[in-house]
Enzyme design. Structure first.
Site, short mmCIF file in Angstrom:
data_model
loop_
_atom_site.label_atom_id
_atom_site.label_comp_id
_atom_site.label_asym_id
_atom_site.label_seq_id
_atom_site.Cartn_x
_atom_site.Cartn_y
_atom_site.Cartn_z
N LYS A 220 0.84 -1.02 -0.09
CA LYS A 220 -0.01 -0.12 0.04
C LYS A 220 0.90 1.18 0.09
CE LYS A 220 -3.89 2.02 2.66
NZ LYS A 220 -4.84 1.80 3.88
N SER B 216 -9.86 -0.67 7.13
CA SER B 216 -9.27 -0.54 5.56
C SER B 216 -8.45 -1.85 5.08
CB SER B 216 -8.34 0.46 5.56
OG SER B 216 -9.18 1.69 5.46
N SER C 46 -9.66 1.72 2.75
CA SER C 46 -8.64 2.44 2.05
C SER C 46 -7.82 1.55 1.26
CB SER C 46 -8.30 3.70 2.90
OG SER C 46 -7.07 2.88 3.83
N1 GLN Z 1 -13.36 4.09 6.47
C1 GLN Z 1 -12.54 4.53 7.75
C2 GLN Z 1 -12.01 5.81 7.53
O1 GLN Z 1 -12.47 6.80 6.42
C3 GLN Z 1 -11.56 3.56 7.95
C4 GLN Z 1 -10.16 3.91 7.14
C5 GLN Z 1 -9.05 3.13 7.36
O2 GLN Z 1 -9.12 2.12 8.14
N2 GLN Z 1 -7.86 3.81 6.97
O3 GLN Z 1 -11.55 6.48 8.43
#
Ligand code: GLN
Length: 483
Positions: free
Chosen positions: A76, A175, A151
């Site tokens: 990532k 994410s 994400s």
């Molecule tokens: N959807 C959550 C957010 O937008 C989690 C994102 C993540 O785990 N990086 O914060």
């Protein structure tokens, strides 16, 4: 060759059926051919990959072995990679080449993993759809009109499309698990502190945790083995021995106590997903598990608490991106304030700006007690709920997401609608617990995930339950049409 799992690749390399160099070339060609449909990579690192593959082949020729020696992966794009663009999905870091490798990157490279590239992601890991990336949305290989989740959407889409066997992700509020669910993968968020955060660009430091995305629990065990461990460079990394995760995959589920929280089956859950979750429970019962209804009474407060704490930490973490020290700088600033304002205003996208504003507001002197402090108290209540539940059960099971992957753009005008999709995943981050999502069936041709949660440091238990389930089901073997 692209259909092979990490475990199969390790066997194939050991048996000299193919070399890492051959495999790497096949996958790089596949990425070049198919990724334009998906947009799952931000950067490809072909030269590095071929160098690493040849080095891995040479190490094997000298008699070395190891499950990751010569295995192709991707990171990532928030894991720092020395001399390679590390963008975090943001215009702010579009020109940033990290001066050092993140601990996770260095550990996997030392184990012989081959880095094919850096995967697309929501900007600064903020999102659940991978639509907030500066590099454009990622498409779900199961249906190109739908989101892959976020994400870590690039890692998920690439692995689901068989562009590579496994990839790293990070999970601040879901994410890893949520994109795994939406693309038919197995994804694991480890216990907070199990995997080093050093060199992982911070979103919300008390919630962020790196982990593996792969097709099977067996492969997650292999990748986690290479990522986990104490790191003196990360003060929240925990100095506990790392168990042999692959060795934990052989446990019987006889007598395993599974808790199913009644709060998970409220009106927000797609009833077709509820049915698939109940089917997965039945499958585990057949393997000897005993199921019990439990309660997590404070779950309803998790989303408001998370969406105060995560933006609060983000507003602090992202203050370092000021146009001076890292990344983007606006053209012709007239003075220092103009430099800050325009560099940040032009470098950050709208979701990141929204979070910074929410976070700064929640932390401001007049509102700190009402929002941030209150949210921290809720966080403790949520943790206490889990501690009470784990006195009665060994794992907690439920849906990973309330809905399958939605259409691209469907939630763009309503950020709160997207935040609600995190309802099942964020509690594990608030409590610091490990969680895993695994494939559990399909709704309208789109994958559905079942989530397992376990007590601290019981990643091996999660992997074992998932592995036993996968030995008896074939959801995880399904391949999206066209890939
Ligand atoms: N959807 C959550 C957010 O937008 C989690 C994102 C993540 O785990 N990086 O914060």
């Amino acid at each position: 060759m692209h259909q092979l799992t990490l475990a199969e690749i390790a066997r194939g390399l050991a048996d000299k059926k193919f070399s890492s160099e051959e495999l790497t070339k096949v996958l790089l060609a596949r990425i070049a051919q198919l990724d334009p449909q998906l947009n799952s990579f931000i950067s490809l690192t072909e030269d590095l990959a071929l160098t690493q593959a040849k080095a891995a082949d040479a190490r094997r020729a000298k008699g070395e072995s190891g499950a990751l020696l010569g295995a192709p992966i991707a990171h990532k794009d928030l894991f720092c990679t020395q001399g390679i663009r590390t963008s975090c999905g943001s215009k702010m870091l579009d020109n940033f080449k990290a001066p050092y490798d993140a601990t996770v990157v260095a550990k996997l490279a030392a184990a012989g993993a081959v880095t094919l590239g850096k995967t697309n992601m929501d900007e600064f890991a903020m999102g659940s759809a991978n639509e907030s990336s500066y590099y454009g949305a990622v498409k779900n290989p199961w249906n190109l009109e739908h989101v892959p989740g976020g994400s870590s959407g690039g890692s998920a889409a690439a692995v689901a499309a068989r562009l590579l066997p496994a990839a790293t992700g990070t999970d601040t509020g879901g994410s890893i698990r949520q994109p795994a669910a939406l693309t038919n993968l197995t994804g694991l968020k480890p216990t907070y502190g199990r995997v080093s955060r050093w060199g992982m660009i911070a979103y919300a430091s008390s919630l962020d945790q790196g982990g593996p995305l792969a097709r099977t629990a067996e492969d997650c065990a292999i990748l986690l083995q290479g990522m986990a461990g104490f790191d003196p460079n990360d003060s929240t990394s925990i100095d506990e021995p790392v168990p042999d995760y692959s060795a934990s995959l052989n446990g019987s589920l006889q007598g395993l106590r599974i808790g199913v929280p009644k709060e998970y089956f409220g009106p927000g859950l797609d009833p077709r997903i509820a049915d698939l979750i109940h089917n997965s429970v039945k499958e585990l019962e057949k393997l000897g598990a005993v199921v019990k209804e439990i309660s997590l009474p404070n779950m309803q407060h998790a989303i408001p608490a998370y969406y105060v704490i995560a933006p609060a930490e983000a507003s602090s973490n992202l203050s370092r991106f000021d146009g001076v020290r890292f990344g983007y700088r606006c053209e012709n600033p007239v003075n220092l304030i103009d430099l800050y304002k325009r560099s940040r205003g032009e470098g950050f996208g709208p979701e990141v700006q929204r979070r910074i504003m929410v976070g700064a507001y929640a932390l401001s002197a007049g509102y700190y007690d009402a929002y941030y402090l209150k949210a921290q108290k809720i966080r403790r209540l949520i943790k206490n709920d889990f501690m009470a539940a784990f006195n009665e059960v060994d794992i907690i099971l439920g849906p990973t997401t309330p809905n399958p992957a939605w259409k691209l753009g469907a939630k763009n005008s309503d950020p709160v609608a997207a935040y609600l999709e995190d309802v099942y995943t964020i509690t594990a981050n608030l409590a610091g617990l490990p969680g895993l999502s695994m494939p559990a069936g399909f709704v309208d041709g789109l994958p559905v995930g079942v989530q397992l949660l376990a007590p601290y440091f019981q990643e091996g238990r999660l992997l074992n339950v998932a592995h036993q389930y996968q030995l008896n089901t074939d959801w995880h073997t399904r391949t999206p049409t066209g890939f």
